[in-house]
Design a protein around this motif. Structure first.
Motif, PDB file in Angstrom:
ATOM      1  N   PHE A   1       0.817  -1.214   0.000  1.00 40.99           N
ATOM      2  CA  PHE A   1       0.000   0.000   0.000  1.00 40.99           C
ATOM      3  C   PHE A   1       0.845   1.256   0.000  1.00 40.99           C
ATOM      4  N   SER A   2       0.413   2.219  -0.791  1.00 42.42           N
ATOM      5  CA  SER A   2       0.968   3.573  -0.790  1.00 42.42           C
ATOM      6  C   SER A   2      -0.164   4.533  -1.100  1.00 42.42           C
ATOM      7  N   ASP A   3      -0.189   5.673  -0.398  1.00 44.58           N
ATOM      8  CA  ASP A   3      -1.240   6.653  -0.662  1.00 44.58           C
ATOM      9  C   ASP A   3      -0.813   7.693  -1.691  1.00 44.58           C
ATOM     10  N   SER A   4       0.316   7.461  -2.349  1.00 44.34           N
ATOM     11  CA  SER A   4       0.813   8.433  -3.333  1.00 44.34           C
ATOM     12  C   SER A   4       0.976   7.809  -4.716  1.00 44.34           C
ATOM     13  N   LEU A   5       0.154   6.835  -5.025  1.00 42.28           N
ATOM     14  CA  LEU A   5       0.223   6.178  -6.320  1.00 42.28           C
ATOM     15  C   LEU A   5      -0.286   7.097  -7.426  1.00 42.28           C
ATOM     16  N   SER A   6       0.362   7.063  -8.566  1.00 43.41           N
ATOM     17  CA  SER A   6      -0.046   7.887  -9.708  1.00 43.41           C
ATOM     18  C   SER A   6      -1.246   7.255 -10.409  1.00 43.41           C
ATOM     19  N   ASN A   7      -1.892   8.039 -11.271  1.00 43.00           N
ATOM     20  CA  ASN A   7      -3.006   7.506 -12.050  1.00 43.00           C
ATOM     21  C   ASN A   7      -2.568   6.333 -12.919  1.00 43.00           C
ATOM     22  N   ASN A   8      -1.388   6.415 -13.509  1.00 45.55           N
ATOM     23  CA  ASN A   8      -0.900   5.304 -14.336  1.00 45.55           C
ATOM     24  C   ASN A   8      -0.696   4.042 -13.520  1.00 45.55           C
ATOM     25  N   GLU A   9      -0.199   4.207 -12.292  1.00 48.32           N
ATOM     26  CA  GLU A   9      -0.025   3.043 -11.419  1.00 48.32           C
ATOM     27  C   GLU A   9      -1.369   2.440 -11.039  1.00 48.32           C
ATOM     28  N   ILE A  10      -2.335   3.296 -10.751  1.00 53.80           N
ATOM     29  CA  ILE A  10      -3.674   2.811 -10.398  1.00 53.80           C
ATOM     30  C   ILE A  10      -4.315   2.108 -11.593  1.00 53.80           C
ATOM     31  N   LYS A  11      -4.116   2.655 -12.779  1.00 55.84           N
ATOM     32  CA  LYS A  11      -4.633   2.005 -13.989  1.00 55.84           C
ATOM     33  C   LYS A  11      -4.010   0.625 -14.166  1.00 55.84           C
ATOM     34  N   ASP A  12      -2.700   0.526 -14.008  1.00 54.24           N
ATOM     35  CA  ASP A  12      -2.014  -0.753 -14.175  1.00 54.24           C
ATOM     36  C   ASP A  12      -2.458  -1.761 -13.123  1.00 54.24           C
ATOM     37  N   MET A  13      -2.625  -1.295 -11.881  1.00 51.30           N
ATOM     38  CA  MET A  13      -3.087  -2.189 -10.821  1.00 51.30           C
ATOM     39  C   MET A  13      -4.508  -2.662 -11.089  1.00 51.30           C
ATOM     40  N   SER A  14      -5.350  -1.774 -11.603  1.00 57.46           N
ATOM     41  CA  SER A  14      -6.726  -2.151 -11.931  1.00 57.46           C
ATOM     42  C   SER A  14      -6.745  -3.240 -12.993  1.00 57.46           C
ATOM     43  N   ALA A  15      -5.916  -3.071 -14.009  1.00 54.26           N
ATOM     44  CA  ALA A  15      -5.835  -4.083 -15.061  1.00 54.26           C
ATOM     45  C   ALA A  15      -5.318  -5.414 -14.508  1.00 54.26           C
TER      46      ALA A  15
END
Length: 267
Positions: free
Chosen positions: A151-165
């Motif tokens: 967990f990190s509360d400073s994830l970028s949108n690209n990181e969140i997109k990749d994690m979602s995928a």
């Protein structure tokens, strides 16, 4: 009439779980069919509460639904009280999920802390439900757990997109992403990624995740695309928070939830 089965608990006080799902789904002209997993005097955000766990009764209720030959346009699963209950809910999804949109709110953690009582067995039960879902609605910490990332509360949108995928789900709606004075909801669906940004109001309000998943699911079965549904849900929640703060601005956290009822009123 469209039907949504909601597998969750109900509380006498605290606008969350089925207390939120029933009125919101009904306001769309969609039938809400509750499969009640537990009855609470008041939700767990209060200092104390009493609970009747209905896990042992669920197979009996489900058998009666089988006799009725019912089917659903969507199924929502929420709070899971134990590994055993998770397995019963998973069997229910297997039995009734054919042809239905399966939506799981993988409730288990937030802000770097796993919730009290969530041992490995219980977390694995939530993960198993999430794998069965077409749509999941985690917060950022829960998304990290499902994607196998620290967990990190400073994830970028690209990181969140990749994690979602990486979760393997068709649609991932990540809620409560804190960005300064704003709160972001990220929506990933079949490769498309968008965010909804709103001004942060107050501190923390119980039940907003239940409201969002109920609103979005009802909107989708009513014909909206997921991106429109999430935008409208976020607008609805924002207006309800404004009503809550206008009533009592001195209370930064409300276990009783947000005042959404007036937004459903036709009077």
């Amino acid at each position: 009439m469209k039907k949504i089965a909601v597998v969750n608990d109900i509380s006498g006080f605290g606008r969350c779980s089925l207390t939120a799902a029933l009125p919101i789904i009904s306001s769309f002209g969609v039938q809400c069919c509750p499969l009640v997993t537990g009855v609470y005097s008041n939700q767990t955000g209060y200092d104390s509460y009493k609970c009747a766990d209905l896990t042992s009764s669920l197979p009996l209720f489900i058998d009666e639904w089988k006799k009725l030959g019912v089917s659903f346009d969507a199924i929502i699963t929420g709070f899971v009280t134990s590994g055993e209950q998770g397995r019963v809910i998973a069997d229910f999804v297997d039995e009734f999920g054919n042809g239905a949109i399966v939506v799981t709110d993988p409730i288990m953690a937030d802000d770097g802390e796993v919730y009290d009582g969530f041992d490995v067995e219980r977390i694995n039960a939530v993960k198993a439900l999430a794998k069965k879902a077409d749509v999941i609605t985690p917060n950022l910490h829960e998304l990290c757990i499902l994607a196998g990332r620290e967990f990190s509360d400073s994830l970028s949108n690209n990181e969140i997109k990749d994690m979602s995928a990486a979760t393997g789900n068709k649609t991932v709606i990540t809620t409560g992403i804190k960005r300064g004075n704003s709160v972001v909801t990220a929506v990933y669906s079949e490769g498309r990624f968008e965010t909804v940004t709103q001004k942060k109001l107050g501190n923390s309000f119980s039940g907003t995740g239940d409201i969002l998943v109920s609103f979005v699911t009802a909107a989708i079965v009513s014909g909206d695309d997921v991106f429109t549904a999430v935008q409208n849900a976020c607008d609805f929640i924002g207006k309800a928070i404004e009503l809550t703060l206008a009533d009592n601005p001195e209370t930064p956290y409300r276990a009783e939830g947000i005042y959404f009822e007036k937004l459903l009123s036709h009077n």
